[in-house]
Design a protein around this motif. Sequence first.
Motif, PDB file in Angstrom:
ATOM      1  N   ALA A 243       0.841  -1.200   0.000  1.00  0.00           N
ATOM      2  CA  ALA A 243       0.000   0.000   0.000  1.00  0.00           C
ATOM      3  C   ALA A 243       0.870   1.241   0.000  1.00  0.00           C
ATOM      4  O   ALA A 243       1.917   1.284   0.653  1.00  0.00           O
ATOM      5  CB  ALA A 243      -0.924   0.001   1.217  1.00  0.00           C
ATOM      6  N   ILE A 244       0.428   2.247  -0.754  1.00  0.00           N
ATOM      7  CA  ILE A 244       1.087   3.552  -0.815  1.00  0.00           C
ATOM      8  C   ILE A 244       0.018   4.616  -0.664  1.00  0.00           C
ATOM      9  O   ILE A 244      -0.986   4.604  -1.387  1.00  0.00           O
ATOM     10  CB  ILE A 244       1.821   3.768  -2.155  1.00  0.00           C
ATOM     11  CG1 ILE A 244       2.781   2.611  -2.452  1.00  0.00           C
ATOM     12  CG2 ILE A 244       2.556   5.096  -2.162  1.00  0.00           C
ATOM     13  CD1 ILE A 244       3.353   2.657  -3.852  1.00  0.00           C
ATOM     14  N   HIS A 245       0.220   5.512   0.274  1.00  0.00           N
ATOM     15  CA  HIS A 245      -0.755   6.587   0.489  1.00  0.00           C
ATOM     16  C   HIS A 245      -0.017   7.921   0.435  1.00  0.00           C
ATOM     17  O   HIS A 245       0.881   8.185   1.233  1.00  0.00           O
ATOM     18  CB  HIS A 245      -1.452   6.420   1.840  1.00  0.00           C
ATOM     19  CG  HIS A 245      -2.216   5.146   1.950  1.00  0.00           C
ATOM     20  ND1 HIS A 245      -3.491   4.983   1.465  1.00  0.00           N
ATOM     21  CD2 HIS A 245      -1.863   3.950   2.478  1.00  0.00           C
ATOM     22  CE1 HIS A 245      -3.913   3.754   1.693  1.00  0.00           C
ATOM     23  NE2 HIS A 245      -2.935   3.101   2.305  1.00  0.00           N
ATOM     24  N   ALA A 246      -0.430   8.781  -0.527  1.00  0.00           N
ATOM     25  CA  ALA A 246       0.241  10.073  -0.674  1.00  0.00           C
ATOM     26  C   ALA A 246      -0.642  11.038  -1.429  1.00  0.00           C
ATOM     27  O   ALA A 246      -1.095  10.748  -2.531  1.00  0.00           O
ATOM     28  CB  ALA A 246       1.567   9.905  -1.414  1.00  0.00           C
ATOM     29  N   GLY A 247      -0.892  12.188  -0.833  1.00  0.00           N
ATOM     30  CA  GLY A 247      -1.513  13.291  -1.550  1.00  0.00           C
ATOM     31  C   GLY A 247      -2.939  13.056  -2.001  1.00  0.00           C
ATOM     32  O   GLY A 247      -3.482  11.941  -1.917  1.00  0.00           O
ATOM     33  N   ASP A 248      -3.550  14.153  -2.529  1.00  0.00           N
ATOM     34  CA  ASP A 248      -4.930  14.115  -3.011  1.00  0.00           C
ATOM     35  C   ASP A 248      -5.097  14.802  -4.363  1.00  0.00           C
ATOM     36  O   ASP A 248      -6.122  14.615  -5.020  1.00  0.00           O
ATOM     37  CB  ASP A 248      -5.862  14.799  -2.002  1.00  0.00           C
ATOM     38  CG  ASP A 248      -5.905  14.072  -0.666  1.00  0.00           C
ATOM     39  OD1 ASP A 248      -6.258  12.877  -0.664  1.00  0.00           O
ATOM     40  OD2 ASP A 248      -5.572  14.700   0.360  1.00  0.00           O
ATOM     41  N   ALA A 249      -4.134  15.611  -4.764  1.00  0.00           N
ATOM     42  CA  ALA A 249      -4.276  16.387  -5.996  1.00  0.00           C
ATOM     43  C   ALA A 249      -3.033  16.215  -6.866  1.00  0.00           C
ATOM     44  O   ALA A 249      -1.916  16.082  -6.347  1.00  0.00           O
ATOM     45  CB  ALA A 249      -4.490  17.852  -5.669  1.00  0.00           C
ATOM     46  N   PRO A 250      -3.202  16.236  -8.190  1.00  0.00           N
ATOM     47  CA  PRO A 250      -2.043  16.032  -9.074  1.00  0.00           C
ATOM     48  C   PRO A 250      -1.064  17.190  -9.085  1.00  0.00           C
ATOM     49  O   PRO A 250       0.099  17.016  -9.481  1.00  0.00           O
ATOM     50  CB  PRO A 250      -2.689  15.848 -10.457  1.00  0.00           C
ATOM     51  CG  PRO A 250      -4.003  16.570 -10.368  1.00  0.00           C
ATOM     52  CD  PRO A 250      -4.461  16.369  -8.958  1.00  0.00           C
ATOM     53  N   VAL A 252      -0.162  19.040  -6.393  1.00  0.00           N
ATOM     54  CA  VAL A 252       0.308  19.340  -5.043  1.00  0.00           C
ATOM     55  C   VAL A 252       1.304  18.276  -4.607  1.00  0.00           C
ATOM     56  O   VAL A 252       1.015  17.081  -4.681  1.00  0.00           O
ATOM     57  CB  VAL A 252      -0.858  19.392  -4.031  1.00  0.00           C
ATOM     58  CG1 VAL A 252      -0.328  19.623  -2.621  1.00  0.00           C
ATOM     59  CG2 VAL A 252      -1.859  20.488  -4.416  1.00  0.00           C
ATOM     60  N   ILE A 253       2.468  18.729  -4.196  1.00  0.00           N
ATOM     61  CA  ILE A 253       3.452  17.820  -3.611  1.00  0.00           C
ATOM     62  C   ILE A 253       3.117  17.686  -2.128  1.00  0.00           C
ATOM     63  O   ILE A 253       3.105  18.680  -1.398  1.00  0.00           O
ATOM     64  CB  ILE A 253       4.883  18.354  -3.790  1.00  0.00           C
ATOM     65  CG1 ILE A 253       5.235  18.412  -5.281  1.00  0.00           C
ATOM     66  CG2 ILE A 253       5.889  17.499  -3.024  1.00  0.00           C
ATOM     67  CD1 ILE A 253       6.544  19.100  -5.583  1.00  0.00           C
ATOM     68  N   PRO A 254       2.813  16.471  -1.663  1.00  0.00           N
ATOM     69  CA  PRO A 254       2.394  16.311  -0.265  1.00  0.00           C
ATOM     70  C   PRO A 254       3.573  16.412   0.691  1.00  0.00           C
ATOM     71  O   PRO A 254       4.741  16.334   0.291  1.00  0.00           O
ATOM     72  CB  PRO A 254       1.783  14.917  -0.244  1.00  0.00           C
ATOM     73  CG  PRO A 254       2.539  14.172  -1.290  1.00  0.00           C
ATOM     74  CD  PRO A 254       2.823  15.180  -2.383  1.00  0.00           C
ATOM     75  N   ASP A 255       3.264  16.557   1.941  1.00  0.00           N
ATOM     76  CA  ASP A 255       4.302  16.600   2.977  1.00  0.00           C
ATOM     77  C   ASP A 255       4.840  15.216   3.296  1.00  0.00           C
ATOM     78  O   ASP A 255       5.992  15.085   3.731  1.00  0.00           O
ATOM     79  CB  ASP A 255       3.742  17.217   4.273  1.00  0.00           C
ATOM     80  CG  ASP A 255       3.546  18.717   4.152  1.00  0.00           C
ATOM     81  OD1 ASP A 255       4.393  19.380   3.529  1.00  0.00           O
ATOM     82  OD2 ASP A 255       2.539  19.213   4.693  1.00  0.00           O
ATOM     83  N   ALA A 256       4.001  14.182   3.110  1.00  0.00           N
ATOM     84  CA  ALA A 256       4.421  12.847   3.550  1.00  0.00           C
ATOM     85  C   ALA A 256       3.811  11.760   2.679  1.00  0.00           C
ATOM     86  O   ALA A 256       2.774  11.964   2.026  1.00  0.00           O
ATOM     87  CB  ALA A 256       4.028  12.625   5.012  1.00  0.00           C
ATOM     88  N   VAL A 257       4.478  10.627   2.671  1.00  0.00           N
ATOM     89  CA  VAL A 257       4.005   9.420   1.990  1.00  0.00           C
ATOM     90  C   VAL A 257       4.087   8.265   2.985  1.00  0.00           C
ATOM     91  O   VAL A 257       5.076   8.144   3.720  1.00  0.00           O
ATOM     92  CB  VAL A 257       4.869   9.089   0.750  1.00  0.00           C
ATOM     93  CG1 VAL A 257       4.411   7.782   0.113  1.00  0.00           C
ATOM     94  CG2 VAL A 257       4.823  10.230  -0.251  1.00  0.00           C
ATOM     95  N   GLU A 258       3.054   7.445   3.004  1.00  0.00           N
ATOM     96  CA  GLU A 258       3.069   6.264   3.874  1.00  0.00           C
ATOM     97  C   GLU A 258       3.143   4.997   3.030  1.00  0.00           C
ATOM     98  O   GLU A 258       2.350   4.809   2.100  1.00  0.00           O
ATOM     99  CB  GLU A 258       1.809   6.213   4.748  1.00  0.00           C
ATOM    100  CG  GLU A 258       1.792   5.029   5.710  1.00  0.00           C
ATOM    101  CD  GLU A 258       0.522   4.951   6.525  1.00  0.00           C
ATOM    102  OE1 GLU A 258       0.512   5.505   7.651  1.00  0.00           O
ATOM    103  OE2 GLU A 258      -0.460   4.358   6.029  1.00  0.00           O
ATOM    104  N   LEU A 259       4.088   4.141   3.352  1.00  0.00           N
ATOM    105  CA  LEU A 259       4.228   2.833   2.714  1.00  0.00           C
ATOM    106  C   LEU A 259       3.897   1.757   3.741  1.00  0.00           C
ATOM    107  O   LEU A 259       4.305   1.852   4.902  1.00  0.00           O
ATOM    108  CB  LEU A 259       5.662   2.614   2.205  1.00  0.00           C
ATOM    109  CG  LEU A 259       6.265   3.678   1.292  1.00  0.00           C
ATOM    110  CD1 LEU A 259       7.692   3.289   0.917  1.00  0.00           C
ATOM    111  CD2 LEU A 259       5.412   3.834   0.046  1.00  0.00           C
ATOM    112  N   ARG A 260       3.173   0.749   3.304  1.00  0.00           N
ATOM    113  CA  ARG A 260       2.840  -0.374   4.194  1.00  0.00           C
ATOM    114  C   ARG A 260       3.399  -1.657   3.589  1.00  0.00           C
ATOM    115  O   ARG A 260       3.082  -1.996   2.448  1.00  0.00           O
ATOM    116  CB  ARG A 260       1.332  -0.471   4.386  1.00  0.00           C
ATOM    117  CG  ARG A 260       0.726   0.771   5.035  1.00  0.00           C
ATOM    118  CD  ARG A 260      -0.774   0.642   5.202  1.00  0.00           C
ATOM    119  NE  ARG A 260      -1.352   1.867   5.749  1.00  0.00           N
ATOM    120  CZ  ARG A 260      -2.655   2.055   5.948  1.00  0.00           C
ATOM    121  NH1 ARG A 260      -3.508   1.075   5.653  1.00  0.00           N
ATOM    122  NH2 ARG A 260      -3.096   3.200   6.440  1.00  0.00           N
TER     123      ARG A 260
END
Length: 401
Positions: A243-250, A252-260
């Motif tokens: 799983a990869i969770h990052a951002g909501d808009a194309p 916008v560079i998000p502050d963080a990414v979560e990998l599971r």
Amino acid sequence: MSDIRHDPVLPGIRATEAEMVALRHQIHAHPELAFEEFATSDLVAERLQGWGYEVHRGLGGTGVVGTLRVGQGPRRLGLRADMDALPIQEATGLPYASRQPGKMHACGHDGHTAILLAAAQHLAQTRAFDGTLHLIFQPAEEGLGGGRKMVEDGLFERFPCDAVFALHNMPGFPAGQFGFLPGSFMASSDTVIITVRGKGGHGSAPHLSADPVVAAAHLILALQTVVSRNVDPRDMAVVTVGAIHAGDAPNVIPDAVELRLSVRAYRPDVRALLRERITELAKAQAATLGAEAQVEYRWRYPALVNDPASTAFARQVALDWLGQEGVIPGLQPLTGSEDFSFMLEACPGSYLIVGNGVGDTHGTGGCMVHNPGYDFNDRILPLAATYWVKLAERFLSPAPL
């Protein structure tokens, strides 16, 4: 098992087959998730008590242990079945399909419970053994460690066992064949949560940010080298980024990414190596791109290691009963995991499999577990129940082999 000329099922078990199937269907239609097996444990306790077992409840929350003592024999045997279902929407369309939206017995624990109950009834009626029998009905095998909870609650202190055994159905193997393997049989399973933190910003100005998405992408590729370049090629290891969770808009560079991650191994030293290298790689890879990584390593299930002597005993029971045609040849270790491993760390014993069928054996019998289309193969219920009876009677005989 059509090549077996006589019926290998004990007459007493065969006589209760319809009842056994109906019970399995009842449990299947009313699945309960981990640590929520209230109705199932009520049903188990009621049946055991009615057959003369001492019933003990509360271990592991919803766990049930039924004890039957016959004669003065000093031997003590544990047989375990799991009871919980999975958070899956059933898609079999069967008449007894789950009536609980989003919950189903997609791993066959309904069958395992019905098998052990059928054996319990027969053993209580015949009492053809000498010693103490503990039947362990365990909650929360599916990911929440009900086996560990029962052990921590004093399972083997309150109910000492000289050996403990468990079985699991396995699609892809001929229905009713039994499989045994000494030593490492199933892998450890750990979960890793890696949070890559950078500096967010507008997608049009990446030079003003520290992009955690790019850092995470580099890390995902680097993680694949842990198995290929750090683990001895003769050992097994799996590192899966699920799983990869990052951002909501194309833009916008998000502050963080979560990998599971799901991480697996057979050997404890390899398991430790994986933690060391994954942690090092995450921090170093993130740092090279101006980000930082936080690693949360969740130790879950250890590898399941079968006691060689117990496994040889269990295999011999099947051979003497069914012959070579009843035993899966050349069985190899599985990369799935099982929390019966916690019980085997506390008590000698063995975990075995019984084939659920190859292909479309009975509508959905060939479907792999943890699938919305899976169903337990009712044809193997009386065979597996007979196996438990034969193992118990031999283990608890006055002169066990």
